[in-house]
Design a protein around this motif. Structure first.
Motif, PDB file in Angstrom:
ATOM      1  N   PRO A  30      51.996  21.807 -10.048  1.00 29.78           N
ATOM      2  CA  PRO A  30      52.659  22.640  -9.039  1.00 29.78           C
ATOM      3  C   PRO A  30      53.724  23.574  -9.621  1.00 29.78           C
ATOM      4  O   PRO A  30      54.267  24.382  -8.885  1.00 29.78           O
ATOM      5  CB  PRO A  30      53.341  21.603  -8.127  1.00 29.78           C
ATOM      6  CG  PRO A  30      52.913  20.260  -8.605  1.00 29.78           C
ATOM      7  CD  PRO A  30      52.416  20.407  -9.983  1.00 29.78           C
ATOM      8  N   ASP A  90      53.220  27.773 -12.789  1.00 31.55           N
ATOM      9  CA  ASP A  90      53.165  29.188 -12.426  1.00 31.55           C
ATOM     10  C   ASP A  90      54.572  29.743 -12.210  1.00 31.55           C
ATOM     11  O   ASP A  90      54.920  30.810 -12.726  1.00 31.55           O
ATOM     12  CB  ASP A  90      52.291  29.358 -11.179  1.00 31.55           C
ATOM     13  CG  ASP A  90      51.938  30.816 -10.920  1.00 31.55           C
ATOM     14  OD1 ASP A  90      52.231  31.653 -11.786  1.00 31.55           O
ATOM     15  OD2 ASP A  90      51.376  31.105  -9.855  1.00 31.55           O
ATOM     16  N   GLY A  91      55.382  28.993 -11.472  1.00 36.07           N
ATOM     17  CA  GLY A  91      56.769  29.414 -11.296  1.00 36.07           C
ATOM     18  C   GLY A  91      57.478  29.492 -12.639  1.00 36.07           C
ATOM     19  O   GLY A  91      58.251  30.413 -12.912  1.00 36.07           O
ATOM     20  N   GLN A 116      56.237  30.174 -15.531  1.00 34.75           N
ATOM     21  CA  GLN A 116      55.777  31.312 -16.319  1.00 34.75           C
ATOM     22  C   GLN A 116      56.509  32.597 -15.928  1.00 34.75           C
ATOM     23  O   GLN A 116      56.583  33.537 -16.706  1.00 34.75           O
ATOM     24  CB  GLN A 116      54.270  31.464 -16.127  1.00 34.75           C
ATOM     25  CG  GLN A 116      53.654  32.522 -16.968  1.00 34.75           C
ATOM     26  CD  GLN A 116      52.149  32.362 -17.033  1.00 34.75           C
ATOM     27  OE1 GLN A 116      51.621  31.541 -17.779  1.00 34.75           O
ATOM     28  NE2 GLN A 116      51.454  33.129 -16.232  1.00 34.75           N
ATOM     29  N   VAL A 117      57.031  32.617 -14.707  1.00 36.82           N
ATOM     30  CA  VAL A 117      57.728  33.824 -14.257  1.00 36.82           C
ATOM     31  C   VAL A 117      58.993  34.078 -15.086  1.00 36.82           C
ATOM     32  O   VAL A 117      59.458  35.207 -15.183  1.00 36.82           O
ATOM     33  CB  VAL A 117      58.038  33.729 -12.746  1.00 36.82           C
ATOM     34  CG1 VAL A 117      58.776  34.956 -12.268  1.00 36.82           C
ATOM     35  CG2 VAL A 117      56.754  33.561 -11.958  1.00 36.82           C
ATOM     36  N   TRP A 118      59.522  33.029 -15.714  1.00 35.72           N
ATOM     37  CA  TRP A 118      60.664  33.263 -16.625  1.00 35.72           C
ATOM     38  C   TRP A 118      60.276  34.245 -17.716  1.00 35.72           C
ATOM     39  O   TRP A 118      61.051  35.120 -18.094  1.00 35.72           O
ATOM     40  CB  TRP A 118      61.152  31.954 -17.242  1.00 35.72           C
ATOM     41  CG  TRP A 118      61.889  31.087 -16.268  1.00 35.72           C
ATOM     42  CD1 TRP A 118      61.348  30.101 -15.492  1.00 35.72           C
ATOM     43  CD2 TRP A 118      63.282  31.149 -15.941  1.00 35.72           C
ATOM     44  NE1 TRP A 118      62.325  29.546 -14.708  1.00 35.72           N
ATOM     45  CE2 TRP A 118      63.517  30.157 -14.965  1.00 35.72           C
ATOM     46  CE3 TRP A 118      64.337  31.931 -16.381  1.00 35.72           C
ATOM     47  CZ2 TRP A 118      64.777  29.927 -14.411  1.00 35.72           C
ATOM     48  CZ3 TRP A 118      65.603  31.708 -15.837  1.00 35.72           C
ATOM     49  CH2 TRP A 118      65.816  30.717 -14.862  1.00 35.72           C
ATOM     50  N   THR A 164      63.653  26.543  -6.888  1.00 32.02           N
ATOM     51  CA  THR A 164      62.895  25.882  -7.950  1.00 32.02           C
ATOM     52  C   THR A 164      63.222  24.387  -7.962  1.00 32.02           C
ATOM     53  O   THR A 164      62.321  23.540  -8.030  1.00 32.02           O
ATOM     54  CB  THR A 164      63.222  26.506  -9.322  1.00 32.02           C
ATOM     55  OG1 THR A 164      62.899  27.895  -9.271  1.00 32.02           O
ATOM     56  CG2 THR A 164      62.436  25.854 -10.430  1.00 32.02           C
TER      57      THR A 164
END
Lengths: 383, 527
Positions: free
Chosen positions: A55, A58-59, A61-63, A359
């Protein structure tokens, strides 16, 4: 208060924060990807491993994506010179990263064992290659990159295609790549010890036994090599820091030991390499003591120390040029306009805390050990 | 000198990776809201079928989303890798919306999409609905920021060129954000995404109805898509018209090219429904016109003229000449000339600097350009008309066709006569690819129509590249083509497989393919 010089400095810190955030967040799931084929002995075990990060990857990777965008906005000259200069290396990173979204999402959609095994190796590549290349890139930054700027400030490079790529893979850079890989693997292993079924957690714990030694050893070796074998860069004369950015207006020399200037000027900076050396060892001890959660925090601090050491050593350089040292890009002369830096500063000030808040909420909602039994019970909906 | 092959390859690569990325974006934009609708109905009514709908369409959403993320990664770095001079020249303005997009939108959609796919059992119904909503909001906000960035490429407001830093610098962030082109394009683009998702859902649902499978599930999905699609198709067309008006205001050349209007007509201008534009002879060989229509669309009046290509080129020629002065004075300033006269001469001409740069295609130093080269550069400001003319018309035609289909579907569904009109159901199934075609054509019109500029009237595309070699580009192009083709094949395979399985893929035991389910549940009546 927010004068131009201050903002240029603030943006050095902010890009650092984004890169360290990337290492802590996405580095964790890349580390998990690297360990996946080795710590998971069968399909069910591998699904456990994947679902500990399912879960969140993906979040996380936004870094990386945000760091890319922030470099574009805050240091357009660096964005232009670095990504086109490291062209094939960047292509390798992107292609390796392609395996992740599809790997995570498509792997368990079909039952075929060959299909699943292939994606497991895809996730391995998607973790290993970017980690290696980002480390190699840092290794090359410390040695200087062969680029120069023409009078219209367009960046040009020595060599093309494979002749531009191969020199990047020199021994010192590969050592830097190895540090990067080892520290992310350590980080990922701590995560698995904390969140995966005990069968896997035990294997992760024994991997930490060696990784926790490799990281500080490689880091120390890198430091010695940098001291003895790599020339640093030093600014001899430059315009005022608050001046309009012009990367061709300063004078730069290469000098042995210049990357260690910072410790004479600012002894407190010694804390960075010390943290980078000690925290991985602390993480190892905490893992042995059965406290991987605090170990994960220690590992995060360790990465902050290691990345911070490289950043601080080069300060104020961002992209030193080995072929035209005067054209090196620095915090002072590669920055965006005052207005852009200011707007982006407020954007970060407003949005980063919000991002951190949701987050953490998302992690909390999914918290708990992922067990083999859970995977069996949710085999049609889990990754 | 400019290597045209290299420039063309760079452009092909960007066009390919961007258009490929946009195969996945519109479905994400729209399907996320359709999930919000379905999940909301579930939360309000508690009916199981709506939860199943939400869960099933989420599965298809995920298959598509994965490739959207994959191809989006390339986009974030593509400017730096392949358009380095562009990045340097406009990063101060263009980078900001991209970075804010990451901070405000990508984090939101990517953090919540994880919970959307894997968090249902961990959250209360209302919290889960919140997660679905946040995902939809995140995807749509990312469209906002990318279109702010793109709108600025079309109409670079709120920025000024600085001779000291040799780049465009932001002077007014709010002007960049509220750029009228960006605002209109944003709504047009997201609405196109909603149409795409509606067509996707209605087409697949029509297929289930044709097969007589899972009717309760299929008809409800059909109804949601018909309603959402009808509203969205209307707004795409209205906002598309608004885009036309905006073009008439700020991108006159693009408008004239789309309309193949070679010469200014007497107001109100006629609209060419069909024409055979001939770029070489600068005329149309054949025309069918609607009187007054273009004047109304582009100027909202009966007395204002819509300037034609030839007249615009004549104006641009003056700007090219002014640009030569801008370039020459810029050279002096860069060489250290600090005199007031040079500075004020540069300031007078600097808004035409971009036009002066158009000459760099023919001469190293624009000051040495011949008369013929100046005329050529002025004509370079015209994009290739036939491509634009036809892409635009096919896009608009598809838009109206889809509006008709949604309207009819909605009407027949409401009258309960859907199953008697099997031809419509067949048509809907076969029409699934149409919105994608319309979206890609729309982007083609927008971006090809921007040529020869990377940044409208500021930076020519051929100067915006990186200092790479053709070998570099061919290598990366080959890598992207191979990987993207393989990934697309896998994606399509999974999409077809799960769409065919339908809600049976949820393993609830209630749907068609699940053996052992009671007959009544498998073939339950529609209402």
């Amino acid at each position: 208060m927010l004068d131009y010089e201050t903002l240029k400095l603030v943006w050095w810190v902010l890009v650092g924060v984004l890169l360290i955030g990337f290492a802590i967040a996405d580095g964790m799931d890349m580390g998990v990807g690297m360990l996946l084929p080795f710590l998971g002995k069968n399909d069910a075990e591998r699904r456990v491993i994947i679902n500990t990060v399912g879960p969140h990857w993906d979040g996380n990777q936004v870094w990386l994506i945000t760091a890319g965008g922030a470099i574009f906005a805050a240091w357009p000259a660096v964005y232009a010179a670095a990504f086109s200069g490291f062209y094939l290396a960047m292509l390798l990173v992107l292609v390796a990263l392609f395996f992740r979204p599809v790997g995570f999402d498509y792997r368990s959609k079909l039952e075929n064992p060959k299909w699943r095994n292939a994606w497991d190796w895809g996730l391995f590549v998607g973790g290993l290659v970017p980690a290696l290349i980002f480390g190699v890139a840092f290794g090359n930054l410390l040695q200087g990159v062969p680029f120069h700027l023409d009078r219209f400030l367009k960046p040009h490079f020595e060599g093309s295609f494979i002749w531009a790529l191969l020199p990047l893979l020199n021994p010192f850079a590969l050592l830097a790549g190895a540090i990067s890989v080892a520290m992310l693997a350590l980080h990922g292993a701590l995560w698995l010890q904390m969140r995966a079924d005990t069968v896997i957690a035990d294997r992760a714990r024994s991997a930490i036994g060696s990784l926790g030694l490799v990281v500080p050893a490689a880091f120390a070796l890198g430091g010695i090599w940098l001291w003895l074998g790599i020339d640093g860069y030093r600014i001899v004369s430059e315009p005022a820091h608050s001046a309009l950015p012009n990367p061709l207006a300063k004078e730069v020399v290469r000098a042995a030991g210049a990357w260690f200037d910072i410790y004479a000027k600012l002894p407190v900076a010694m804390l960075l390499p010390i943290t980078g050396l000690l925290m991985p060892l602390a993480a190892r001890q905490l893992s042995r003591a059965g406290r991987p959660g605090i170990g994960f925090v220690a590992s995060s601090l360790g990465m902050t120390g290691i990345i911070g050491t490289a950043g601080a050593a080069m300060f104020p350089f961002l992209l030193p040029s080995s072929t035209q040292p005067n054209a090196s890009l620095t915090v002072w002369d590669a920055a965006s306009s005052h207005l852009t830096l200011k707007i982006m500063f407020f954007a970060v000030l407003i949005f980063l805390p919000i991002v951190l808040a949701y987050t953490l909420w998302a992690y909390r909602a999914m918290w708990g050990r992922v067990t083999l039994a859970q995977i069996e019970a949710n085999k049609h909906s889990a990754y | 000198m400019i290597d045209q092959t290299f420039v063309d390859l760079s452009r092909w690569q960007f066009a390919a990776v961007a258009m490929y990325h946009f195969l996945f974006v519109p479905l994400t934009l729209g399907l996320s809201w359709i999930l919000v609708i379905m999940e909301s109905v579930y939360v309000m009514t508690g009916k199981e079928v709506y939860r199943d709908m939400s869960r099933f369409w989420t599965k298809l959403f995920a298959i598509n989303f994965a490739l959207g993320v994959t191809t989006g990664l390339t986009m974030e770095f593509q400017f730096g890798t392949n358009w380095a001079y562009y990045s340097h020249y406009v990063g101060d303005v263009f980078g900001a919306p991209l970075a804010i997009e990451g901070l405000m939108a990508f984090f939101l959609e990517s953090t919540f999409v994880g919970l959307l796919l894997l968090g249902r059992d961990r959250l209360t119904k209302v919290k889960y609905l919140g997660v679905v909503f946040m995902t939809a909001l995140g995807t749509n906000l990312s469209a906002l920021w990318i279109l702010v960035a793109n709108g600025w490429m079309q109409n670079p407001v709120g920025a000024e060129f600085s001779a000291e830093t040799m780049r465009m610098e932001m002077t007014d962030f709010w002007a960049v954000l509220f750029n009228p082109v960006a605002q209109v394009k944003f709504i047009h683009t997201v609405a196109a995404g909603y149409v795409t998702a509606s067509m996707f859902v209605i087409g697949i649902s029509a297929w289930y109805i044709l097969k007589g499978r899972d009717l309760a599930f299929a008809k409800r999905s059909f109804a949601v898509a018909a309603g959402f699609g009808l509203a969205s198709a209307l707004s795409v067309i209205v906002l598309g018209d608004e885009s036309g008006y905006e073009l008439g205001d700020v991108q006159k050349m693009k408008l004239a090219a789309i309309e193949a209007e070679w010469h200014t007509q007497q107001a109100p201008a006629n609209f060419n429904v069909i024409a055979l534009p001939d770029q070489e002879n600068r005329t149309n060989r054949f025309e069918i016109q609607i009187p007054w229509a273009m004047g109304l669309i582009a100027t909202r009046s009966l007395d204002k003229e819509v300037p034609g290509i030839t007249e615009l080129v004549a104006k641009n020629e003056i700007r090219v000449r002014s640009g030569i002065t801008a370039y020459a004075t810029l050279e002096k300033l860069r060489a250290g000339d600090k005199s007031e006269a040079t500075r004020s001469l540069f300031d007078q001409h600097k808004r035409d600097l971009g036009y002066g740069l158009l000459l760099k295609r023919y001469v190293e130093d624009p000051a040495k350009a011949s008369e013929e080269q100046i005329k050529k550069a002025a004509w370079d400001s015209v994009p290739y008309v036939p491509y634009l003319f036809w892409s635009f018309r096919i896009m608009v035609g598809l838009g109206f066709a889809m509006l008709g289909m949604f309207g009819l579907s909605f009407y027949l569904l409401a009258r309960g006569r859907l199953e008697q009109n099997r031809w419509l159901l067949h048509l809907l199934v076969w029409s699934i690819p149409l919105p994608w075609l319309a979206c890609e054509l729309g982007w083609f019109v927008a971006e090809y129509g921007r040529q020869p500029w990377a940044i409208g009237e500021v930076l020519p595309t051929f100067l915006a590249t990186s200092a790479l070699t053709t070998t570099d580009i061919i290598t990366s192009m080959a890598a992207y083509l191979v990987f993207y083709s393989v990934l697309l094949a896998i994606e399509m395979y999974l999409m077809f497989r799960f769409a065919r399985l339908g809600p049976s893929s949820l393993h609830t035991g209630r749907y068609h393919h699940e053996r052992g389910a009671p007959m009544t549940a498998r073939f339950q009546p529609a209402e």
